[in-house]
Design a protein around this motif. Structure first.
Motif, PDB file in Angstrom:
ATOM      1  N   PRO A 263       0.792  -1.233   0.000  1.00  0.00           N
ATOM      2  CA  PRO A 263       0.000   0.000   0.000  1.00  0.00           C
ATOM      3  C   PRO A 263       0.823   1.281   0.000  1.00  0.00           C
ATOM      4  O   PRO A 263       0.370   2.286  -0.538  1.00  0.00           O
ATOM      5  N   ASP A 264       2.022   1.270   0.554  1.00  0.00           N
ATOM      6  CA  ASP A 264       2.765   2.539   0.519  1.00  0.00           C
ATOM      7  C   ASP A 264       3.343   2.796  -0.862  1.00  0.00           C
ATOM      8  O   ASP A 264       3.337   3.908  -1.364  1.00  0.00           O
ATOM      9  N   ILE A 265       3.811   1.753  -1.512  1.00  0.00           N
ATOM     10  CA  ILE A 265       4.373   1.936  -2.857  1.00  0.00           C
ATOM     11  C   ILE A 265       3.250   2.192  -3.854  1.00  0.00           C
ATOM     12  O   ILE A 265       3.272   3.142  -4.628  1.00  0.00           O
ATOM     13  N   PHE A 266       2.237   1.352  -3.785  1.00  0.00           N
ATOM     14  CA  PHE A 266       1.154   1.440  -4.749  1.00  0.00           C
ATOM     15  C   PHE A 266       0.490   2.818  -4.691  1.00  0.00           C
ATOM     16  O   PHE A 266       0.244   3.452  -5.710  1.00  0.00           O
ATOM     17  N   GLY A 267       0.237   3.273  -3.467  1.00  0.00           N
ATOM     18  CA  GLY A 267      -0.425   4.565  -3.288  1.00  0.00           C
ATOM     19  C   GLY A 267       0.357   5.669  -3.970  1.00  0.00           C
ATOM     20  O   GLY A 267      -0.184   6.490  -4.695  1.00  0.00           O
ATOM     21  N   SER A 268       1.668   5.677  -3.749  1.00  0.00           N
ATOM     22  CA  SER A 268       2.491   6.740  -4.326  1.00  0.00           C
ATOM     23  C   SER A 268       2.420   6.724  -5.837  1.00  0.00           C
ATOM     24  O   SER A 268       2.493   7.744  -6.482  1.00  0.00           O
ATOM     25  N   MET A 269       2.297   5.523  -6.378  1.00  0.00           N
ATOM     26  CA  MET A 269       2.318   5.440  -7.837  1.00  0.00           C
ATOM     27  C   MET A 269       0.965   5.759  -8.434  1.00  0.00           C
ATOM     28  O   MET A 269       0.851   6.526  -9.374  1.00  0.00           O
ATOM     29  N   ILE A 270      -0.041   5.149  -7.846  1.00  0.00           N
ATOM     30  CA  ILE A 270      -1.343   5.205  -8.483  1.00  0.00           C
ATOM     31  C   ILE A 270      -1.917   6.621  -8.481  1.00  0.00           C
ATOM     32  O   ILE A 270      -2.688   6.988  -9.342  1.00  0.00           O
ATOM     33  N   GLN A 271      -1.469   7.451  -7.540  1.00  0.00           N
ATOM     34  CA  GLN A 271      -2.084   8.770  -7.452  1.00  0.00           C
ATOM     35  C   GLN A 271      -1.841   9.592  -8.722  1.00  0.00           C
ATOM     36  O   GLN A 271      -2.570  10.523  -9.009  1.00  0.00           O
ATOM     37  N   ALA A 272      -0.814   9.214  -9.482  1.00  0.00           N
ATOM     38  CA  ALA A 272      -0.530   9.985 -10.690  1.00  0.00           C
ATOM     39  C   ALA A 272      -1.459   9.619 -11.848  1.00  0.00           C
ATOM     40  O   ALA A 272      -1.526  10.338 -12.835  1.00  0.00           O
ATOM     41  N   VAL A 273      -2.211   8.524 -11.692  1.00  0.00           N
ATOM     42  CA  VAL A 273      -3.040   8.060 -12.802  1.00  0.00           C
ATOM     43  C   VAL A 273      -4.019   9.133 -13.276  1.00  0.00           C
ATOM     44  O   VAL A 273      -4.217   9.332 -14.464  1.00  0.00           O
ATOM     45  N   THR A 274      -4.594   9.842 -12.327  1.00  0.00           N
ATOM     46  CA  THR A 274      -5.627  10.794 -12.721  1.00  0.00           C
ATOM     47  C   THR A 274      -5.085  12.216 -12.840  1.00  0.00           C
ATOM     48  O   THR A 274      -5.852  13.150 -12.966  1.00  0.00           O
ATOM     49  N   ASP A 275      -3.781  12.375 -12.776  1.00  0.00           N
ATOM     50  CA  ASP A 275      -3.219  13.711 -12.786  1.00  0.00           C
ATOM     51  C   ASP A 275      -2.530  13.955 -14.123  1.00  0.00           C
ATOM     52  O   ASP A 275      -1.502  13.362 -14.418  1.00  0.00           O
TER      53      ASP A 275
END
Ligand SMILES: C[S@@+](CC[C@H](N)C(=O)[O-])C[C@H]1O[C@@H](n2cnc3c(N)ncnc32)[C@H](O)[C@@H]1O
Length: 912
Positions: free
Chosen positions: A280-292
């Motif tokens: 969850p810490d790695i995934f969160g950091s990455m996935i947040q860029a999907v919609t940006d």
């Protein structure tokens, strides 16, 4: 190529049937090598000493072999002399069934099925120049999932453009969060059955994708409907296996964007990944860029490594808890008290992004709690640590959604680890409805409201985890007497990078407190708000920050304000590189500053020492420059503090460009060689000196004025300067009667030492040089005229560079030099004649070492990765000679250098 793009092309390559002929070029291409580079590699004489293998210098040595030969070919590649001679990083052998590879920098070898390679591609990211931390290497899953969700997101927006507009972005973000939850839940048996969500979509939706959105919408509806209410809600029978999730995740609109055939197949593909591997810490950091939109290009590249996060959390509170755990031994009562204490600890990140600091803090506390349970014979006990103790504020909607999801997933994974699968699943649903992540602007919100320092009452309980109003602060819980720790990595922005709104926020926070607040970095707001918050209760803070707030003029503006709230720096980590995943990323230089108003006797100062290890020093005080010692500010002084020579500005032309010339313009003047000798001088600013750019100026002494005026091309220029100065302001006006000359006429009689006013932070030494007396130094540099050579040894030393970067500060990534603030204040021990002679020799050696690389420029020579060895050695001898004068030996690191310099500065400045 970034990691996500690499993942895509690697997946494409390994999804195709294996072709021995084309594998090597396609493999290299998928790691970012251009087709032309690969062609060249294939056509030029092979560097490899193994038949049929290909070797790319400093990168990879690989071969496709016949079936069953993989292991022996792998060993051959590894042992090949060409591998070591060409500094190869990776060796790889494959027969299309198996792959065997090794990162020769010391990582474990990798053996896997050919088809399984994409699940390990993180291991190979250094092939594309992306140096990753171990967690990322081990977590190819997170990059793969991000990459696929990104493709799905982009595809969905193509068919549903209205979902992409700003007003609907929350709806789209929310939809993506729901999907992620479903993928996670189906793989962890939170949803019973085999990949229940993906299989249901696959089976119930038409192959042409026409009703995919309806099927998903019905599933979402069932997830939000209690089992007892399902028949009344007329849900289709095929949804009955889905559990009731609640927690607001599936409340509200169940509208789903329309799916094209491609989008449907992407969705099914994503469902095929193994979501139990999510971190969850790695995934969160990455996935947040999907919609940006802005960040998608660098998708997933802003990952903050766990060790870096622990640099903040350990000294802030985790070290203390572990020490208590250690001291408690097996004493059940002490262990119980510690468990109670832990259950009341709140962690608050007021710029939490996707929640990585909160997730790591949560996992670490669960680990300690579990150890307590083990020692008390209560293995598997339900945790006392509520997720609601982990609070955050985040500006971006999707990141805030992901932060909540990441915490929920972290809780499940901890339950699985410490309690077992049955308990983890049994307690997981329905989700709690409380909301602990506020989507909003941390600088406009009241932190005391969002994370009340203490209290017992629950005032408002939202019934929607993801749709709560902004003012959810009132959700409270039992933590009377609890501690709060504020942490995070808030944004850094120098004054030039701030938007008008951000400037307004800075104004609201600082304007009533201090005059020069505009020079502060945006991150200073978080420190100020944390200090104000801390005044209200039992709390300590630590933020990762740009180191600029602990350098130069920001020190005098910010820190007296923070100290006036009763806070002091109780621990700090001096400057270090905070790198992320971006390709060839050098990282920003940051510091970590820990504040508290509960003042321990000793403070902890962490710094990276020469061998790369971290050293911790216990000191009585850490000042705002992050140096052990008294609190004070270094101010400008007009004359040197010690024996160094006087340094002045160079010469300001105030000429509208008429006195300055390039080579072509000199030619156009049509001068005789004698006239050129009399009137034309070499002209040096920072750029000219550092990059070797040729520039010239007209330099006319009064005694040659008549001759100069007799030359029409020079006279024309002088006339233009006169007009410009007469029309200019007072300074220009004052010198309009001598338009043939610069404002000041600073020149050396024998020589001039030049010191550029700005220089790249990436150089290990400040640029300094010796020019002939005929050279003119511009006002973009400083100069010392006719100074003894040992002054050059001072400027060229590591000690001086460290002093300048600390007391003068930086302009973005450039060091800013100042004579009054940096040179005059530089504290020197009393130098003996012998010291001066030694330093003179060192300065000569540095100049000679540079000379031996003629015509290389300062920029060429001082690239820190590729400094020539003889120049490095000369600087090293210089540092050795100077540092011995200070303490009789070399300093261990920059912290020790600064400590000594400040100590001496206070001593000398105190006597003046
Ligand atoms: C450097 S990131 C750190 C996030 C996370 N800890 C990490 O390491 O990825 C800073 C975060 O602060 C958020 N942010 C920026 N300005 C903010 C503000 N005024 N209020 C709340 N959050 C803000 C950004 O959206 C971003 O997610």
């Amino acid at each position: 190529m970034n990691a996500v793009e690499i993942e895509q092309s690697v997946s494409d390559l390994f999804d195709k049937p294996f072709e021995a002929e084309s594998f090597i070029p396609e493999f290299l291409e998928s790691f970012g090598n251009k087709a032309t580079v690969i062609k060249r590699l294939q056509s030029s004489t092979s560097l490899s000493d193994i038949d049929g293998a290909l070797l790319q210098r400093s990168n990879i040595h690989l071969k496709v072999c016949s079936e069953g030969q993989v292991h022996s070919v792998f060993n051959q590649l590894k042992a090949s002399p060409a591998t070591s001679k060409n500094k190869v990083k990776f060796v790889l052998a494959t027969d299309g069934h198996t792959i065997e590879a090794e990162d020769l920098s010391g990582n474990e070898p990798l053996v896997c099925d050919y088809k399984d390679f994409p699940n390990h591609f993180g291991y190979f990211l250094p092939l594309a120049g992306i140096e990753t931390v171990k967690q990322i290497r081990d977590s190819s899953f997170d990059i793969r999932a991000t990459s696929r969700l990104n493709r799905l997101y982009v595809e969905l927006l193509k068919d549903n453009p209205s979902w992409g507009v700003a007003e609907n972005s929350h709806q789209m973000n929310h939809f993506m969060a729901r999907l992620i939850f479903c993928f996670f839940a189906e793989d962890t048996e939170i949803y019973k059955g085999n990949r229940l969500f993906t299989t249901t979509v696959e089976q119930m939706s038409e192959r042409d994708s026409s009703n995919t959105h309806q099927v998903i919408s019905e599933i979402f509806r069932s997830l939000n409907t209690k089992l007892t209410d399902r028949s009344a809600e007329k849900l289709p029978r095929w949804t009955e296996l889905f559990p009731y999730v609640n927690g607001g995740l599936f409340a509200g609109s169940v509208e789903v964007p329309k799916f094209s055939k491609i989008a449907r197949s992407y969705l099914l593909h994503i469902g095929g990944l193994d979501w139990t591997k999510i971190n969850p810490d790695i995934f969160g950091s990455m996935i947040q860029a999907v919609t940006d939109d802005e960040e998608r290009g660098a998708l997933g590249m802003h990952y903050t490594s766990v060790p870096n996060i622990l640099k903040v959390l350990n000294p802030l509170f985790l070290d203390d808890l572990r020490e208590q755990l250690e001291n408690a031994g097996d004493n059940p009562r002490t262990l119980l008290n510690l468990r109670k204490r832990i259950s009341k600890i709140r962690v608050f990140d007021p710029a939490c992004g996707s929640g990585n600091f909160l997730v790591i803090a949560y996992k670490q506390l669960r680990e300690i709690e579990n150890e307590i349970n083990v020692r008390r014979g209560e293995v598997g006990r339900k945790s006392d640590i509520p997720l609601t103790n982990f609070r955050g504020i985040e500006l971006r909607d999707f990141a805030a959604e992901i932060a909540r999801l990441a915490l929920i997933i972290a809780e499940y994974q901890c339950d699985l680890l410490y309690r077992g699968q049955k308990e983890a699943i049994d307690d997981f649903l329905p989700l709690d409805s409380e909301n602990w992540i506020t989507c909003g602007n941390a600088l406009r919100l009241d932190w005391l409201g969002i994370c009340p320092p203490t209290g017992t009452a629950i005032k408002i309980q939202s019934d929607d985890l993801f749709e709560t109003p902004l003012n959810q602060a009132q959700i409270d819980f039992e933590n009377e007497g609890g501690e709060t720790y504020i942490c995070g990595n808030p944004p850094y922005l120098g004054s030039r990078g701030q938007t008008d709104e951000q400037k307004d926020e800075m104004k609201a926070i600082f304007d009533h407190r201090v005059k020069n607040w505009k020079s502060l970095d945006y991150v200073a707001c978080w420190f100020m708000k944390a200090a104000d918050y801390g005044a209200q209760g039992n709390c300590a803070t630590a933020f990762v920050s740009t180191n600029s707030i602990c350098q130069g003029m920001q020190v005098a503006i910010l820190w007296p304000l923070i100290f006036s709230t009763g806070h002091q720096i109780v621990f700090a980590h001096t400057s270090f590189k905070w790198s992320n995943l971006a390709s060839h990323n050098a990282g920003v230089t940051v510091a970590i500053v820990g504040l508290s108003n509960r003042l321990p006797k000793m403070r902890k100062l962490y710094s990276i020492i020469e061998n790369g290890a971290t050293e911790v020093k216990e000191v009585v005080n850490i000042n705002a420059y992050l140096v052990p010692g008294r609190d004070f500010v270094v101010n400008k002084i007009a004359r040197p503090l010690s024996q160094q020579a006087e340094m002045t500005f160079g010469n300001t032309p105030i000429d509208g460009g008429n006195l300055l010339l390039n080579k072509e313009q000199v030619k156009l003047l049509g001068l005789t060689p004698d006239q050129e000798k009399t009137f034309i001088r070499d002209f040096y600013g920072s750029a000219e000196f550092i990059r070797g750019v040729s520039r010239y100026c007209l330099w006319i002494e009064d005694k040659h004025l008549d001759e100069a005026l007799s030359i029409p091309s020079i006279k024309k220029r002088i006339d233009q300067v006169r007009i410009l100065r007469m029309e200019g302001g007072k300074t220009a006006n004052d010198i309009s009667d001598r338009p043939h000359q610069f404002q000041r006429l600073n020149v050396g009689l024998k020589s001039t030492t030049i010191i550029p006013s700005v220089s790249s932070e990436s150089r290990s030494y400040l640029p300094v040089g010796l020019l002939p007396s005929s050279a003119i130094v511009s006002n973009a540099a400083f100069a010392i005229f006719d100074a003894p050579l040992w002054n050059i040894a001072l400027v060229a030393s590591r000690l001086h560079r460290v002093w300048i970067s600390t007391v003068c500060g930086q302009l973005e990534t450039r060091l800013r030099y100042s004579n009054t603030l940096g040179w005059n204040t530089f504290p020197l021990p009393q130098l003996t004649e012998k010291n001066k002679a030694d330093l003179t020799k060192c300065a000569e050696d540095i100049l000679l070492a540079r000379e031996s690389h003629f015509p290389a420029t300062i920029a060429d020579l001082y690239e820190s990765d590729s400094m020539p060895q003889n120049l490095k050695d000369a600087h090293d001898r210089n540092d050795e000679a100077l540092e011995r004068i200070y303490i009789g030996r070399r300093f261990k690191n920059d912290t020790e250098r600064l400590e000594k310099l400040f100590e001496l500065y206070i001593k000398i400045a105190g006597k003046k």
